[in-house]
Design a protein around this motif. Structure first.
Motif, PDB file in Angstrom:
ATOM      1  N   SER A   8     -75.684 -39.102-102.933  1.00  0.00           N
ATOM      2  CA  SER A   8     -76.783 -38.337-102.349  1.00  0.00           C
ATOM      3  C   SER A   8     -78.143 -38.880-102.761  1.00  0.00           C
ATOM      4  O   SER A   8     -79.151 -38.592-102.123  1.00  0.00           O
ATOM      5  CB  SER A   8     -76.679 -36.867-102.755  1.00  0.00           C
ATOM      6  OG  SER A   8     -76.714 -36.737-104.169  1.00  0.00           O
TER       7      SER A   8
ATOM      8  N   GLU B   6     -84.074 -42.867 -91.006  1.00  0.00           N
ATOM      9  CA  GLU B   6     -84.430 -41.554 -91.515  1.00  0.00           C
ATOM     10  C   GLU B   6     -85.460 -40.829 -90.653  1.00  0.00           C
ATOM     11  O   GLU B   6     -85.583 -39.606 -90.730  1.00  0.00           O
ATOM     12  CB  GLU B   6     -84.952 -41.659 -92.944  1.00  0.00           C
ATOM     13  CG  GLU B   6     -86.238 -42.470 -93.086  1.00  0.00           C
ATOM     14  CD  GLU B   6     -86.796 -42.399 -94.499  1.00  0.00           C
ATOM     15  OE1 GLU B   6     -86.891 -41.289 -95.046  1.00  0.00           O
ATOM     16  OE2 GLU B   6     -87.117 -43.471 -95.043  1.00  0.00           O
TER      17      GLU B   6
ATOM     18  N   SER C 256     -75.781 -36.840 -90.017  1.00  0.00           N
ATOM     19  CA  SER C 256     -76.038 -36.902 -91.457  1.00  0.00           C
ATOM     20  C   SER C 256     -77.528 -36.950 -91.745  1.00  0.00           C
ATOM     21  O   SER C 256     -78.023 -36.249 -92.640  1.00  0.00           O
ATOM     22  CB  SER C 256     -75.343 -38.129 -92.059  1.00  0.00           C
ATOM     23  OG  SER C 256     -73.946 -38.042 -91.934  1.00  0.00           O
ATOM     24  N   TYR C 257     -78.265 -37.769 -91.001  1.00  0.00           N
ATOM     25  CA  TYR C 257     -79.710 -37.846 -91.217  1.00  0.00           C
ATOM     26  C   TYR C 257     -80.388 -36.509 -90.929  1.00  0.00           C
ATOM     27  O   TYR C 257     -81.248 -36.049 -91.690  1.00  0.00           O
ATOM     28  CB  TYR C 257     -80.320 -38.934 -90.333  1.00  0.00           C
ATOM     29  CG  TYR C 257     -80.381 -40.300 -90.974  1.00  0.00           C
ATOM     30  CD1 TYR C 257     -81.075 -40.501 -92.170  1.00  0.00           C
ATOM     31  CD2 TYR C 257     -79.755 -41.399 -90.401  1.00  0.00           C
ATOM     32  CE1 TYR C 257     -81.146 -41.745 -92.757  1.00  0.00           C
ATOM     33  CE2 TYR C 257     -79.815 -42.657 -90.993  1.00  0.00           C
ATOM     34  CZ  TYR C 257     -80.509 -42.824 -92.173  1.00  0.00           C
ATOM     35  OH  TYR C 257     -80.572 -44.054 -92.774  1.00  0.00           O
TER      36      TYR C 257
ATOM     37  N   TYR D 271     -79.523 -34.075 -93.728  1.00  0.00           N
ATOM     38  CA  TYR D 271     -80.180 -34.431 -94.984  1.00  0.00           C
ATOM     39  C   TYR D 271     -81.636 -33.982 -94.972  1.00  0.00           C
ATOM     40  O   TYR D 271     -82.156 -33.491 -95.972  1.00  0.00           O
ATOM     41  CB  TYR D 271     -80.099 -35.948 -95.219  1.00  0.00           C
ATOM     42  CG  TYR D 271     -79.014 -36.356 -96.169  1.00  0.00           C
ATOM     43  CD1 TYR D 271     -77.680 -36.300 -95.783  1.00  0.00           C
ATOM     44  CD2 TYR D 271     -79.297 -36.803 -97.453  1.00  0.00           C
ATOM     45  CE1 TYR D 271     -76.664 -36.676 -96.639  1.00  0.00           C
ATOM     46  CE2 TYR D 271     -78.288 -37.189 -98.318  1.00  0.00           C
ATOM     47  CZ  TYR D 271     -76.976 -37.128 -97.903  1.00  0.00           C
ATOM     48  OH  TYR D 271     -75.990 -37.499 -98.771  1.00  0.00           O
TER      49      TYR D 271
ATOM     50  N   SER E 117     -81.858 -30.202 -95.546  1.00  0.00           N
ATOM     51  CA  SER E 117     -81.322 -29.652 -96.792  1.00  0.00           C
ATOM     52  C   SER E 117     -82.446 -29.446 -97.801  1.00  0.00           C
ATOM     53  O   SER E 117     -83.155 -30.397 -98.149  1.00  0.00           O
ATOM     54  CB  SER E 117     -80.271 -30.603 -97.378  1.00  0.00           C
ATOM     55  OG  SER E 117     -79.831 -30.149 -98.635  1.00  0.00           O
TER      56      SER E 117
ATOM     57  N   LEU F  90     -82.345 -31.737-100.877  1.00  0.00           N
ATOM     58  CA  LEU F  90     -82.522 -33.169-100.670  1.00  0.00           C
ATOM     59  C   LEU F  90     -83.840 -33.507 -99.997  1.00  0.00           C
ATOM     60  O   LEU F  90     -84.265 -34.653 -99.995  1.00  0.00           O
ATOM     61  CB  LEU F  90     -81.374 -33.714 -99.814  1.00  0.00           C
ATOM     62  CG  LEU F  90     -79.976 -33.585-100.424  1.00  0.00           C
ATOM     63  CD1 LEU F  90     -78.934 -33.944 -99.386  1.00  0.00           C
ATOM     64  CD2 LEU F  90     -79.821 -34.459-101.641  1.00  0.00           C
TER      65      LEU F  90
ATOM     66  N   THR G 180     -86.337 -37.061-100.168  1.00  0.00           N
ATOM     67  CA  THR G 180     -86.261 -37.986 -99.043  1.00  0.00           C
ATOM     68  C   THR G 180     -87.542 -38.041 -98.238  1.00  0.00           C
ATOM     69  O   THR G 180     -87.593 -38.698 -97.216  1.00  0.00           O
ATOM     70  CB  THR G 180     -85.116 -37.582 -98.100  1.00  0.00           C
ATOM     71  OG1 THR G 180     -85.344 -36.243 -97.642  1.00  0.00           O
ATOM     72  CG2 THR G 180     -83.786 -37.670 -98.803  1.00  0.00           C
TER      73      THR G 180
END
Length: 945
Positions: free
Chosen positions: A612, A827, A897-898, A901, A904, A907, A911
């Motif tokens: 992660s 991202e 997933s991006y 993330y 979240s 996270l 990020t």
């Protein structure tokens, strides 16, 4: 160093990148190829999923692609609405529809809160904490029977706002829904209820309600199509589901009301269920202590369920067929069927009509056990003895432990030890016993290893296919290892087969208790058998904790158990994990290790951060040998991955299986890249990331011109081989000269972009190697970490650094040209690049992505962007691309997933980019844009380095 930066400044502009137009290479990358056997196995037969973005999160709304344009719902244009429905609806509205001025006024005021367009304001645009309520019309109440036979006085009519997935453009549209007379009609707003509806949904007994992955989405599955719906809040969702469930008289598919997909039924089959004088042939399954019944064996949504705990289970006395509950089914049916009755607490009884006596005995035994009853007359003699031991709490001094039925005997089995529902399974049980005997009695030698592997895999695959035999094989192996003298190889090999079963699956109910008692009685670290028993104890505990497996043991797993006692190793298996720099690390695991656990152990041994924090994932190669990789999900079992890979290899190469020499290749590399995570990178992470970028450059997935490519090749050569030794190279044709030339060619083959070497002449190649040698010599004395730092610093100046590229071709009609493109996922969002020059065509932030995933055999992205800034109106477009099926799966899961993330909270802070990023095209095409303005422009490379 400054010279490299100067090269980057002067030459690394996207508009000047010259890439060869290799059309054949393009089409080979995104051609619509079949996924192959391994793709189906590794993804558990799930095809490309479909995701939607709700409240900033990627939520899976379907695990299969949209099949056609109408898979989402009816079209919202009025021409597609049924005229018959409109006419009937207008008549019904006169009697029951809210037509008061107050209701219409409330509806109009609410619709004015939303956008003027047809498209929905996302649910998170409204604050659920505010005093906001929909204009919920109070329709008349209607009574109906509830699902358990009682009277339900809840309102059977309802109206309110929901988001509906469009049929043509797969995006959410906010509509006003009205439920009445077993029909759902929807409109643009409450004020439109006096007009013709935009669409309707017919509700009948074949409809199903399926919850989505999120807490606010659900699917309404009708005979014609599937409707994807989203409520503004979880409470509103529950209201709709409750009303629909009451009308349809079906159980909603949810994590609570439906068995988990991994739950294993104890017994299953077709039965006739009779209740309140009504009979229905249904597919039944006993899972744990709950009895479920379905329309057919493929349904995941049960019609209902009965709790078995403390229920009464009895066989009906056939001498008095007078009970009206099952007499109504007809004498012909009763005359040929056996009958059981289940009487749960506080519920009316349910009768089960079963075709054969053998099936009846099986259902009676397992239902009795699930209910917790102690009936000494049901089950086989073996099962009855286990029940007696259970009643005695496993008293170690009980003489039952030495009962001949429970102990080893030289005589073979003539009937199964457990109750089985059919003659076919009885026959399979006896064949299973013979296979086990062959495995046990033939000594394990070098020449017979493959024979034992085949026997074990065949026997255990039968048990995975026919789950009813899993209790049977455990009972057979326990009987073979009870009260037996440990004098020969047969006892050890029997324990080895038991050690292969324990991580794979477990017996059910009191059989599991009996297995644990058996292992405890034999556990002893001072004896060989006792060590196997301790290992089996550990494996049983791990399987209880981590869950059962999906595939039979691989050859590697079986050979490891046969050649050494697994007791001596907490992690009895091991496999190399490869890195992008050509090195590998051997990592241990056990039969229940998941991918997440495996990666955690890998990071500990290599000194790397958590996934992660750095975005690395584990990949496998494809057994076909094609240039495909499969990203492993964290909950997969490593042993299952290895076994499925082996199985796919056998299917692809029947008759010449390479299992003894070729095994799955695991690769650990970056999958998700975030700029902010670079701050905490370890030296090893930087090294692996640099080699991964180098691979992308060599394969034409990273934009560099020829000059900069050669500079970066020299850096990687210094990292890989150290200083270039030119001593003795002055004499042409000498040995040293030939060695150096060979090394330079090797470096070019490994690191230099392949498309720049196509059609190159020998003279041009000689000049290229000379220039590489000069640049490499400049780096003499530079340490590998310093070269890696320079390499990544330069590479990270590409705004799309860390992106994953997917070759694709747009499907017309489309706003994109009919030519190959790159779909770049990173991202910040999704970018479409020209395939040859990597010019940026268009980019979409994740906030503008509405839906993505599979659509038939293609990749779909639905995006919404502001069309005119002055008007503030958005335009929505569905983009379709031709891609290889494995790449569609990879791209879909990567985007999800991006998105997740970014949403979240734990996270998000780690990020976020530390500074604003210049748009890609503008960055590369701005004149005099250099990478490091503060670096002095000196050509003294060695001094600076």
């Amino acid at each position: 160093e400054s010279r490299i930066y100067a090269v980057a400044r002067s030459g690394m502009r996207l508009s000047e990148v010259a890439m060869v137009n290799d059309t054949s290479r393009c089409f080979s990358n995104f051609s619509c190829s079949t996924s192959g056997p391994f793709t189906c196995l590794i993804y558990r037969n799930v095809t490309v999923p479909v995701y939607t973005t709700l409240k900033g999160k990627a939520t899976q709304i379907s695990n299969v692609p949209f099949l056609d344009e109408s898979s989402g719902s009816d079209d919202d244009c009025g021409s597609h609405a049924s005229l018959r429905t409109s006419t009937a609806g207008s008549e019904n509205r006169k009697a029951s529809m809210p037509g008061s001025p107050r209701a219409v006024k409330r509806g109009v005021s609410m619709s004015s809160l939303s956008s003027e367009s047809d498209y929905a304001i996302p649910p998170d645009a409204y604050s659920l904490d505010d005093d906001y309520s929909e204009p919920e019309h109070k329709l008349q109440r209607t009574s109906s029977y509830s699902t358990d036979g009682g009277i339900c006085t809840e309102p059977m009519e309802k109206s309110g706002y929901l988001l509906k997935m469009g049929s043509q453009v797969k995006m959410w549209k906010r509509r006003w829904f009205v439920l009445r007379n077993r029909q759902i009609m929807y409109y643009k707003s409450p004020s439109d209820v006096i007009r013709k509806p935009q669409g309707q949904m017919e509700l009948n007994s074949s409809c199903q309600i399926v919850r989505g992955e999120g807490s606010q989405t659900f699917q309404l599955v009708t005979e014609k199509r599937t409707y994807f719906l989203t409520a503004d809040s979880p409470n509103i969702l529950e209201e709709w589901i409750h009303v629909l469930q009451s009308i349809l008289r079906v159980q909603v598919t949810s994590p609570v009301g439906v068995p988990h997909s991994d739950d294993k039924p104890t017994v299953k089959g077709w039965l006739t269920k009779v209740k309140h004088g009504h009979s229905k042939l249904v597919w039944c399954a006993l899972i744990g202590k709950t009895f479920y019944y379905y329309r057919n064996h493929e349904d995941k949504c049960p019609l209902g369920h009965l709790p078995m705990r403390e229920s009464k289970v009895e066989e009906v006395d056939r001498s008095c067929d007078s009970d009206e509950d099952y007499e109504a089914t007809g004498g012909g049916l009763l005359s040929s069927h056996c009958t059981l009755v289940i009487h749960p607490q506080d519920q009316s009884p349910t009768y089960l009509l079963i075709r054969t006596k053998q099936e009846k005995n099986t259902w009676l035994y397992h239902l009795t056990v699930a209910a917790g009853s102690r009936n000494a007359t049901v089950g086989t003699s073996y099962e009855q003895l286990i029940g007696k031991l259970l009643d005695a709490d496993g008293d170690p001094n009980s003489p039952l432990w030495k009962h001949p039925m429970l102990c080893y005997s030289k005589d073979g089995l003539h009937t199964s030890l457990t109750t089985l529902p059919s003659e076919a399974l009885q026959t399979e049980a006896l064949k299973l016993f013979k296979s086990c005997q062959l495995f046990i009695n033939v000594p394990v030698e070098a020449s017979s290893i493959d024979y034992h592997v085949s026997l074990a895999q065949t026997a255990l695959q039968v048990c995975l296919t026919h789950t009813e035999l899993q209790n049977e094989i455990y009972c057979q192996l326990v009987k073979q290892t009870s009260c037996r003298q440990p004098q020969n190889h047969s006892v050890i090999q029997c324990w080895q087969l038991l050690a292969l079963c324990a991580p794979l699956f477990l017996p059910q109910h009191h059989f599991l208790w009996y297995i644990k008692q058996h292992l405890q009685r034999h556990a002893d670290p001072r004896s060989e058998i006792g060590k196997y028993a301790i290992y089996c104890q550990r494996s049983v505990d791990r399987t209880v904790q981590a869950g059962e497996r999906e595939a039979k043991p691989s050859r590697m797993e079986i050979v490891s158990i046969l050649l050494r006692n697994p007791y001596h190793h907490s992690l009895p298996f091991s496999i190399p994990v490869h890195f992008m720099n050509g090195t590998y690390q051997v990592i241990g695991f056990d039969g229940s290790s998941t991918v997440d656990e495996f990666i955690q152990r890998l990071n500990q041994e290599t000194g790397m951060r958590k996934p992660s924090h750095m975005g690395f994932s584990l990949f496998t190669d494809d057994p076909s040998g094609r240039n495909l990789e499969h990203c492993l999900q964290g909950n997969m079992k490593i042993c299952d991955v290895i076994s499925k890979w082996e199985q796919a290899l056998k299917e692809l190469h029947p008759g010449k299986y390479e299992g003894g020499t070729r095994i799955v290749k695991l690769t650990y590399k970056n999958r998700l890249y975030f700029r902010s995570q670079a701050k905490g990178e370890t030296d090893r992470e930087r090294l692996l990331l640099a080699f991964q970028v180098s691979s992308e450059i060599a394969n034409g997935r990273f934009p560099v011109n020829k000059e900069l490519a050669l500079e970066m090749v020299a850096l990687m050569a210094q990292v890989e081989y150290g200083d270039l030794d030119r001593s003795g190279s002055s004499s042409p044709g000498g040995t040293s000269q030939l060695k150096m030339q060979h090394l330079l060619h090797q470096v070019l083959d490994k690191f230099y972009p392949k498309h720049y070497k196509q059609n190159i002449t020998p003279e041009q190649l000689r000049q290229l190697t000379d220039r590489l040698a000069m640049k490499w010599m400049v780096l003499q004395g530079c340490s590998p970490p310093e070269c890696i730092r320079i390499y990544l610093t330069v590479a990270r100046k590409w705004p799309l650094f860390g992106t994953k590229m997917f070759a694709a071709k747009p499907i017309l009609p489309s706003s994109l040209e009919d030519c190959p493109v790159w779909i770049a996922v990173n991202e910040d969002g999704i970018s479409i690049l020209d395939y040859n020059t990597m010019h940026l065509k268009v980019s979409y932030s994740y906030s503008s992505v509405l839906t993505f995933g599979g659509c038939r055999d293609d990749f779909m992205i639905v995006v919404s962007q502001m069309k005119e800034k002055s008007s503030g109106k958005n335009s929505t477009e569905k983009l379709l691309f031709t891609m290889a099926v494995p790449k569609i799966v990879e791209a879909t899961l990567l985007i999800a997933s991006y998105v997740n993330y970014r949403s979240s909270p734990s996270l998000l802070s780690s990020t976020q980019p530390s500074q604003s990023k210049t748009p890609a095209k503008k960055f590369w095409e701005t004149e005099n844009q250099c990478f490091f303005p503060s670096v002095p422009r000196s050509t003294k490379g060695p001094t600076l380095l």
